[in-house]
Write a protein that holds these residues in place. Sequence first.
Motif, PDB file in Angstrom:
ATOM      1  N   LYS A 267      86.185 113.490  50.847  1.00  0.00           N
ATOM      2  CA  LYS A 267      86.660 114.343  51.927  1.00  0.00           C
ATOM      3  C   LYS A 267      86.006 114.062  53.278  1.00  0.00           C
ATOM      4  CE  LYS A 267      89.350 116.776  49.241  1.00  0.00           C
ATOM      5  NZ  LYS A 267      90.808 116.642  49.324  1.00  0.00           N
ATOM      6  N   LYS A 268      85.082 113.113  53.340  1.00  0.00           N
ATOM      7  CA  LYS A 268      84.344 112.919  54.577  1.00  0.00           C
ATOM      8  C   LYS A 268      84.645 111.601  55.271  1.00  0.00           C
ATOM      9  CE  LYS A 268      80.484 115.857  53.120  1.00  0.00           C
ATOM     10  NZ  LYS A 268      79.032 115.942  52.837  1.00  0.00           N
ATOM     11  N   ASN A 269      85.113 110.630  54.543  1.00  0.00           N
ATOM     12  CA  ASN A 269      85.376 109.312  55.106  1.00  0.00           C
ATOM     13  C   ASN A 269      86.777 109.299  55.711  1.00  0.00           C
ATOM     14  OD1 ASN A 269      86.122 106.539  55.422  1.00  0.00           O
ATOM     15  ND2 ASN A 269      84.468 105.978  54.025  1.00  0.00           N
ATOM     16  N   LEU A 270      86.854 109.339  57.045  1.00  0.00           N
ATOM     17  CA  LEU A 270      88.154 109.439  57.712  1.00  0.00           C
ATOM     18  C   LEU A 270      89.010 108.209  57.479  1.00  0.00           C
ATOM     19  CD1 LEU A 270      87.221 111.121  61.120  1.00  0.00           C
ATOM     20  CD2 LEU A 270      87.991 112.177  58.996  1.00  0.00           C
TER      21      LEU A 270
ATOM     22  N   ILE B  75      90.582 108.730  54.167  1.00  0.00           N
ATOM     23  CA  ILE B  75      91.602 109.769  54.249  1.00  0.00           C
ATOM     24  C   ILE B  75      92.881 109.220  54.875  1.00  0.00           C
ATOM     25  CG2 ILE B  75      92.207 111.990  55.304  1.00  0.00           C
ATOM     26  CD1 ILE B  75      89.244 112.767  54.968  1.00  0.00           C
ATOM     27  N   GLN B  76      92.734 108.395  55.907  1.00  0.00           N
ATOM     28  CA  GLN B  76      93.904 107.752  56.505  1.00  0.00           C
ATOM     29  C   GLN B  76      94.588 106.842  55.493  1.00  0.00           C
ATOM     30  OE1 GLN B  76      95.388 108.190  59.684  1.00  0.00           O
ATOM     31  NE2 GLN B  76      96.958 107.055  58.566  1.00  0.00           N
TER      32      GLN B  76
ATOM     33  N   LEU C 168      96.210 117.169  54.993  1.00  0.00           N
ATOM     34  CA  LEU C 168      95.165 116.178  55.239  1.00  0.00           C
ATOM     35  C   LEU C 168      95.057 115.849  56.726  1.00  0.00           C
ATOM     36  CD1 LEU C 168      95.580 113.509  52.385  1.00  0.00           C
ATOM     37  CD2 LEU C 168      93.623 115.019  52.755  1.00  0.00           C
ATOM     38  N   THR C 169      96.216 115.665  57.350  1.00  0.00           N
ATOM     39  CA  THR C 169      96.238 115.325  58.777  1.00  0.00           C
ATOM     40  C   THR C 169      95.678 116.465  59.610  1.00  0.00           C
ATOM     41  OG1 THR C 169      98.217 113.984  58.390  1.00  0.00           O
ATOM     42  CG2 THR C 169      97.693 114.521  60.680  1.00  0.00           C
TER      43      THR C 169
ATOM     44  N   LYS D 290      93.659 118.950  58.731  1.00  0.00           N
ATOM     45  CA  LYS D 290      92.258 119.293  58.500  1.00  0.00           C
ATOM     46  C   LYS D 290      91.292 118.193  58.928  1.00  0.00           C
ATOM     47  CE  LYS D 290      89.253 121.275  54.962  1.00  0.00           C
ATOM     48  NZ  LYS D 290      89.162 121.760  53.557  1.00  0.00           N
ATOM     49  N   TYR D 291      91.699 116.920  58.754  1.00  0.00           N
ATOM     50  CA  TYR D 291      90.732 115.839  58.935  1.00  0.00           C
ATOM     51  C   TYR D 291      91.061 114.831  60.035  1.00  0.00           C
ATOM     52  CZ  TYR D 291      89.157 117.432  54.331  1.00  0.00           C
ATOM     53  OH  TYR D 291      88.704 118.188  53.286  1.00  0.00           O
ATOM     54  N   LEU D 292      92.344 114.624  60.318  1.00  0.00           N
ATOM     55  CA  LEU D 292      92.717 113.460  61.120  1.00  0.00           C
ATOM     56  C   LEU D 292      93.127 113.771  62.558  1.00  0.00           C
ATOM     57  CD1 LEU D 292      94.731 111.447  58.437  1.00  0.00           C
ATOM     58  CD2 LEU D 292      92.339 111.182  59.117  1.00  0.00           C
TER      59      LEU D 292
ATOM     60  N   LYS E   3      92.324 116.556  66.030  1.00  0.00           N
ATOM     61  CA  LYS E   3      91.687 117.722  66.625  1.00  0.00           C
ATOM     62  C   LYS E   3      92.488 118.249  67.810  1.00  0.00           C
ATOM     63  CE  LYS E   3      86.999 116.321  65.286  1.00  0.00           C
ATOM     64  NZ  LYS E   3      85.622 116.013  65.755  1.00  0.00           N
TER      65      LYS E   3
END
Length: 322
Positions: free
Chosen positions: A226-229, A232-233, A276-277, A279-281, A283
């Motif tokens: 969950k931390k490696n962007l 995640i991409q 996913l997008t 929450k993580y990808l 702002k």
Amino acid sequence: MPKISIILPTYNVEPYIERALQSCINQTFKDIEIIVVDDCGNDKSIDIAKEYAKKDERIKIVHNKENLGLLRARYEGVKANNSFYIMFLDPDDYLELNACEECVKILDSDNNVDLICFNYYEMSIQKRDEYLFYVNAFYGNIEQFYYYLFSQYPSFSWNIFNKVFKKDIYIQTFDLLKLDIADKNTMAEDFLVTLYSLALINRIYTIKHCLYNYNTTNINSATREKKNLQKIQSYKNDLNFVIKKIFDLIYHVNDYYYLIVLNISIGGLNIHKIDLTYKYLTKNFLKKFALKIKRKIVKIKMKKYTKLAKNILKEKNVSSSL
């Protein structure tokens, strides 16, 4: 010829593989084959497997020439097996010791079954929870199984690890996928294979017992990072790939019930991708707002297909709480 082959696609699972192999070796039903697929990791996982193979002739190790990813590594194991039925074990998980025995009871009573499904435990550091989706049942045709799936919406159980497949059906499913050599999915590959297999499956048994232990604590697992962007991409790209593959299937499907299952599945994958997008990808406020609207649109479409499924149950006088 062994009754069942257990296939372990193996990549950097050194802390866990011994437990997984022990759960195979100590099965109460002994006439099995254990296939470890070496997917070219850089730890001592395969060295450990080799030591076990020296002591148990049921263990066979298949060496890939290069890293193929989970989807293709499993397939290499299937091609190498010597039984009519296969099941999969991710080496960071482990089987209940009666898993094969419970499945073989069905195979002994019906040698033409296409698929067996069972429930599983989810393990965290603190506890082990039951994940209950299936009941003890036999479905003589795929339409009856669709009724059960419809009755359980919005819940799903598309994992591949809690299933026993007829080998020929799995191979035909893989052929239907028409993957390129460069396709190395690490996200939703279970979902994809299981959905495609429904086009070929007819006779299905389900078991209410939990026969598999799913480890939620492995931080290196593709579904738990969950931390490696960058990863995640990559997962998002995998989801796009799976969604496209399901759309490709839709264009060739005439079965109305199957189409409902596929469309609801696409909706679920799109929701996961959007989340996913969001929450993580990104702002950016405007992009987040647009994602919220897109999510609502997807939910509305899913609700439409879910309503169609419930209407089918009503028309067929099938209980939605089967």
